[in-house]
Design an enzyme around this catalytic site. Structure first.
Site, PDB file in Angstrom:
ATOM      1  N   SER A 110      11.786   5.696 -22.417  1.00  0.00           N
ATOM      2  CA  SER A 110      12.174   6.982 -21.840  1.00  0.00           C
ATOM      3  C   SER A 110      13.431   6.850 -20.991  1.00  0.00           C
ATOM      4  CB  SER A 110      11.024   7.558 -21.005  1.00  0.00           C
ATOM      5  OG  SER A 110      10.714   6.694 -19.923  1.00  0.00           O
ATOM      6  N   ASN A 111      14.024   7.980 -20.686  1.00  0.00           N
ATOM      7  CA  ASN A 111      15.259   8.009 -19.914  1.00  0.00           C
ATOM      8  C   ASN A 111      15.034   7.564 -18.475  1.00  0.00           C
ATOM      9  OD1 ASN A 111      17.416   9.725 -18.170  1.00  0.00           O
ATOM     10  ND2 ASN A 111      18.243   9.284 -20.203  1.00  0.00           N
ATOM     11  N   SER A 112      16.068   7.028 -17.866  1.00  0.00           N
ATOM     12  CA  SER A 112      15.965   6.524 -16.495  1.00  0.00           C
ATOM     13  C   SER A 112      15.591   7.615 -15.496  1.00  0.00           C
ATOM     14  CB  SER A 112      17.289   5.884 -16.075  1.00  0.00           C
ATOM     15  OG  SER A 112      18.344   6.839 -16.117  1.00  0.00           O
ATOM     16  N   CYS A 113      15.882   8.886 -15.827  1.00  0.00           N
ATOM     17  CA  CYS A 113      15.574   9.965 -14.890  1.00  0.00           C
ATOM     18  C   CYS A 113      14.079  10.101 -14.650  1.00  0.00           C
ATOM     19  CB  CYS A 113      16.160  11.285 -15.383  1.00  0.00           C
ATOM     20  SG  CYS A 113      15.325  12.025 -16.807  1.00  0.00           S
ATOM     21  N   THR A 165      16.768   7.966 -25.533  1.00  0.00           N
ATOM     22  CA  THR A 165      18.187   7.670 -25.357  1.00  0.00           C
ATOM     23  C   THR A 165      18.663   6.552 -26.275  1.00  0.00           C
ATOM     24  OG1 THR A 165      17.967   8.323 -23.032  1.00  0.00           O
ATOM     25  CG2 THR A 165      19.945   7.099 -23.644  1.00  0.00           C
TER      26      THR A 165
END
EC number: 4.1.1.107
Length: 328
Positions: A110-113, A165
């Site tokens: 998953s995305n770092s956010c 991503t």
């Protein structure tokens, strides 16, 4: 990110108007146009109808600044709902004791956010291992939840991804939603990239399972030719977010508060003030049309397939994963 002439015109006009649309009374046009375009988008992308403001239920959509903001809103709302629910069933525990047991889940792809949202929410997010195809599935989530429940922890939210991503992988929303429903865990879907493909019938499989998720976000500044910043977020029950974020000082109140058709979007987001982002979305859709936007997405997918063939013909390169949408 993407942009277009209509979007730039909308951005210029919005800046010229100088609207700070934190509530309906500040600028009825800002709020009402956002309600309209979010329902337009929902009809265009075809997530379940309960995400529309026009539905009979408490669902609706809002424009956030970025996917990071949308994910953080979902994580914070899920946290507050979990704390209230658990304290009601376990009154012997203090609020600090309950908050110290909370845990969330996502994929290691998953995305770092998402990890950052856990940091900001003071809640650990377990990054679960995706399979060899980079997909997070329900059995992996179930194992993690059962392990945490046995250890006395409180599962709060799972953030799944459609269009990771690194490889544009799609988490198995159907199996994840079944597990989340069983354990009463909030399921948020980060479709920041892949959400644009919801509009294509040939990509309709991406919409499977969305009828069981609690919230969803998608970046218009990726596929939809709308310049940054513009991230759509839909909620199955917006009241859960409003109840979590409602800080209503006397100078923010107005006589039309609480009417279902005129939401005060300050309760749906982190900041108080908000920009007139709906204007550039409206102008872009009116100018390019639904079919024009669909063709734009299709063109990106076709270009990716062409580039993939060029890479496969060159022995110097190796594909980590098959191309997906516009990613090679």
């Amino acid at each position: 990110t993407s942009t277009s002439y209509p979007s730039i015109v909308g951005e210029m006009l919005a800046s010229g108007f100088g609207v700070i649309g934190f509530s309906w009374i500040c600028s009825p046009a800002c709020t009402e146009l956002e309600v309209v375009v979010m329902d337009w988008l929902a009809k265009f992308l075809k997530p379940p109808a309960h995400f529309q403001h026009a539905s009979d239920g408490p669902g609706g959509g809002v424009i956030q600044g970025s996917a990071s903001e949308a994910v953080l809103v979902a994580v914070l709302a899920a946290r507050e709902q979990a704390v209230a629910s658990y304290r009601e069933s376990h009154p012997e525990l203090s609020e600090s004791e309950v908050r110290g047991r909370l845990v969330a889940y996502s994929s290691d792809q998953s995305n770092s956010c998402i990890e950052k949202a856990g940091v900001l929410a003071a809640m650990p997010i377990r990054l679960l291992p995706a399979g060899e195809d980079f997909v997070l599935r329900g059995d992996t989530l179930r194992g993690a939840i059962e392990e945490d429940v046995a250890a006395g922890r409180i599962p709060v939210i799972c953030v799944a991804t459609l269009g990771t991503t690194g490889t544009c992988a799609y988490d198995d929303i159907e199996s994840l939603s079944a597990v989340c429903e069983e354990f009463k865990v909030w399921l948020h879907v980060d479709a920041a990239y892949a959400g644009g493909a919801f509009a294509l019938e040939e990509c309709s499989d991406l919409r499977k399972g969305l009828d069981r998720v609690d919230s969803l976000n998608f970046n218009l500044h990726k596929f939809m030719l709308v310049n940054f910043d513009c991230s759509a977020m839909w909620l199955r029950d917006a009241n859960k977010v409003v109840d979590s974020f409602n800080v209503d000082r006397i100078y923010l109140k107005h006589k039309h508060e609480g009417q279902s058709q005129i939401p005060d979007f300050r309760h749906w987001q982190i900041p108080l003030g908000r920009r007139f982002r709906a204007l550039k979305v409206w102008i872009t859709f009116r100018t390019l049309g639904a079919e024009g936007l669909r063709n734009h997405v299709r063109k990106h997918i076709e270009l990716a397939k062409q580039f993939e063939q060029l890479v496969l013909k060159d022995s110097r390169f190796e594909l980590v994963a098959p191309s997906a949408l516009g990613l090679v």
